[in-house]
Design an enzyme around this catalytic site. Structure first.
Site, PDB file in Angstrom:
ATOM      1  N   HIS A   1       0.720  -0.766  -0.028  1.00 47.12           N
ATOM      2  CA  HIS A   1       0.007  -0.199   0.008  1.00 47.12           C
ATOM      3  C   HIS A   1       0.877   0.722  -0.300  1.00 47.12           C
ATOM      4  O   HIS A   1       0.627   2.196  -0.722  1.00 47.12           O
ATOM      5  CB  HIS A   1      -1.114  -0.762   1.094  1.00 47.12           C
ATOM      6  CG  HIS A   1      -1.466   1.296   1.042  1.00 47.12           C
ATOM      7  ND1 HIS A   1      -3.200   1.095   1.042  1.00 47.12           N
ATOM      8  CD2 HIS A   1      -1.062   2.599   1.864  1.00 47.12           C
ATOM      9  CE1 HIS A   1      -3.611   2.468   1.300  1.00 47.12           C
ATOM     10  NE2 HIS A   1      -2.573   3.114   1.842  1.00 47.12           N
ATOM     11  N   GLU A   2       1.771   1.865   1.258  1.00 48.08           N
ATOM     12  CA  GLU A   2       3.028   2.167   0.759  1.00 48.08           C
ATOM     13  C   GLU A   2       3.709   2.633  -0.581  1.00 48.08           C
ATOM     14  O   GLU A   2       3.521   4.034  -0.613  1.00 48.08           O
ATOM     15  CB  GLU A   2       3.211   2.231   2.298  1.00 48.08           C
ATOM     16  CG  GLU A   2       2.634   2.290   3.791  1.00 48.08           C
ATOM     17  CD  GLU A   2       1.725   3.443   3.775  1.00 48.08           C
ATOM     18  OE1 GLU A   2       2.112   4.195   2.820  1.00 48.08           O
ATOM     19  OE2 GLU A   2       1.092   3.742   4.228  1.00 48.08           O
TER      20      GLU A   2
ATOM     21  N   HIS B   1       1.937   5.025  -2.475  1.00 41.09           N
ATOM     22  CA  HIS B   1       1.876   6.362  -2.507  1.00 41.09           C
ATOM     23  C   HIS B   1       3.575   6.251  -2.978  1.00 41.09           C
ATOM     24  O   HIS B   1       3.245   7.548  -3.897  1.00 41.09           O
ATOM     25  CB  HIS B   1       1.904   6.388  -1.317  1.00 41.09           C
ATOM     26  CG  HIS B   1       0.467   6.395  -0.765  1.00 41.09           C
ATOM     27  ND1 HIS B   1      -0.571   6.577  -1.281  1.00 41.09           N
ATOM     28  CD2 HIS B   1       0.041   5.376   0.333  1.00 41.09           C
ATOM     29  CE1 HIS B   1      -2.302   6.559  -0.395  1.00 41.09           C
ATOM     30  NE2 HIS B   1      -1.670   5.420   0.450  1.00 41.09           N
TER      31      HIS B   1
ATOM     32  N   ASP C   1      -6.264   7.325   4.211  1.00 42.87           N
ATOM     33  CA  ASP C   1      -5.977   8.809   2.831  1.00 42.87           C
ATOM     34  C   ASP C   1      -7.555   9.237   2.389  1.00 42.87           C
ATOM     35  O   ASP C   1      -7.699   9.712   2.084  1.00 42.87           O
ATOM     36  CB  ASP C   1      -6.409   7.204   1.843  1.00 42.87           C
ATOM     37  CG  ASP C   1      -4.643   6.510   1.720  1.00 42.87           C
ATOM     38  OD1 ASP C   1      -3.798   7.848   1.788  1.00 42.87           O
ATOM     39  OD2 ASP C   1      -4.693   5.519   1.630  1.00 42.87           O
TER      40      ASP C   1
END
Length: 284
Positions: A42-43, A46, A135
């Site tokens: 997930h990170e 980003h 988010d």
């Protein structure tokens, strides 16, 4: 650029090692590792989006239940660009769902796939809650900052985020089976909002400083109306993201550029001056 500069600046929170030790002692190592891998991916979503737009990334802090990418950007990037960076994390979960569907046709243990699917769905949905710094909360903050001055938008975001967080926590405690991990995570988010409230003026100053240092690439100009008695800080508090400002001094037939106001605050250290003081300084 060297190979090392392309590596993501990942840091593991001390809490992670405590959970890892607890997982080993309780036989939950597989679950913790699956959860950590999902959070890491997930990170990375980003991170890759931010690197594409050449953001200044400080570090990626990871713990078991989540992570955060810290950058030196503070509301001065284009709104579409920031939205893409925010949404790149949740989009990764869609690819994880697709990967898990593909693995179902292999010899991967069904228990592992079910655990990964459950964690992926939970993180995906939970992360979309409109609570800062999730988010979903960041998207709310982005939308608010498009309609309101940055300082006001950030203040409203924290208040709304805290109210929603408290409501969700109350709902979990009353209507759902008690889960220590969910309650702990919600309490952590509310604590983070409390800290963000205490440092909200610092966040506002970072917004102003980066704007003064790097300028704004906005094509829209929005006037700010003031009188000669208006305090400089009141003028700066009306700055909006993705907008250029001209300060119209009513009754004086005078105009000020926003950079003149920013320089008065940061370079001349005249934080408590008025618009009249800036006009006087420009005449000298």
């Amino acid at each position: 650029m060297t190979r090392r500069n392309w590596l993501p600046p990942i840091h593991l929170h001390p809490v992670f090692w405590g959970f890892l030790l607890l997982a080993v002692l309780t036989g939950m190592l597989m679950e913790v590792l699956i959860l950590f891998i999902i959070v890491l991916l997930h990170e990375m979503g980003h991170y890759l989006a931010a690197r594409h737009f050449r953001w200044r990334i400080r570090r990626i802090m990871l713990w078991v239940f989540g992570g955060v990418m810290e950058t030196d950007e503070q509301g001065n990037r284009r709104a579409l660009e920031e939205a893409i960076v925010i949404l790149s994390g949740p989009v990764v979960h869609l690819f994880i769902f697709a990967a898990l569907s593909g693995l179902s046709a292999t010899s991967t243990p069904e228990a592992v796939l079910e655990t990964a699917y459950m964690y992926n769905m939970t993180i995906f949905l939970f992360n979309l809650l409109p609570i800062w710094p999730l988010d979903g909360g960041k998207l709310v903050g982005l939308l608010l900052s498009l309609q309101l001055p940055y300082r006001k938008a950030h203040t409203i975001l924290i208040i709304v985020s805290w109210i929603i967080g408290a409501a969700v926590l109350l709902y979990v405690c009353i209507a759902m089976p008690f889960t220590l991990s969910t309650v702990s995570l919600l309490c952590f988010l509310m604590w983070e909002n409390r800290l963000e409230w205490k440092r909200r003026y610092y966040v506002f100053l970072r917004f102003l400083l980066q704007r003064a240092t790097y300028g704004t690439n906005a094509g829209i100009s929005t006037p700010i109306f003031a009188t000669s008695e208006t305090a400089l800080l009141d003028v700066l508090s009306q700055y909006r993201r993705n907008r250029r400002h001209i300060i119209v001094v009513k009754g004086k037939n005078a105009l000020l550029d926003e950079q003149q106001c920013s320089d008065m605050y940061f370079k001349r250290k005249q934080a408590h001056c008025t618009v009249a003081d800036i006009l006087q300084q420009n005449r000298q």
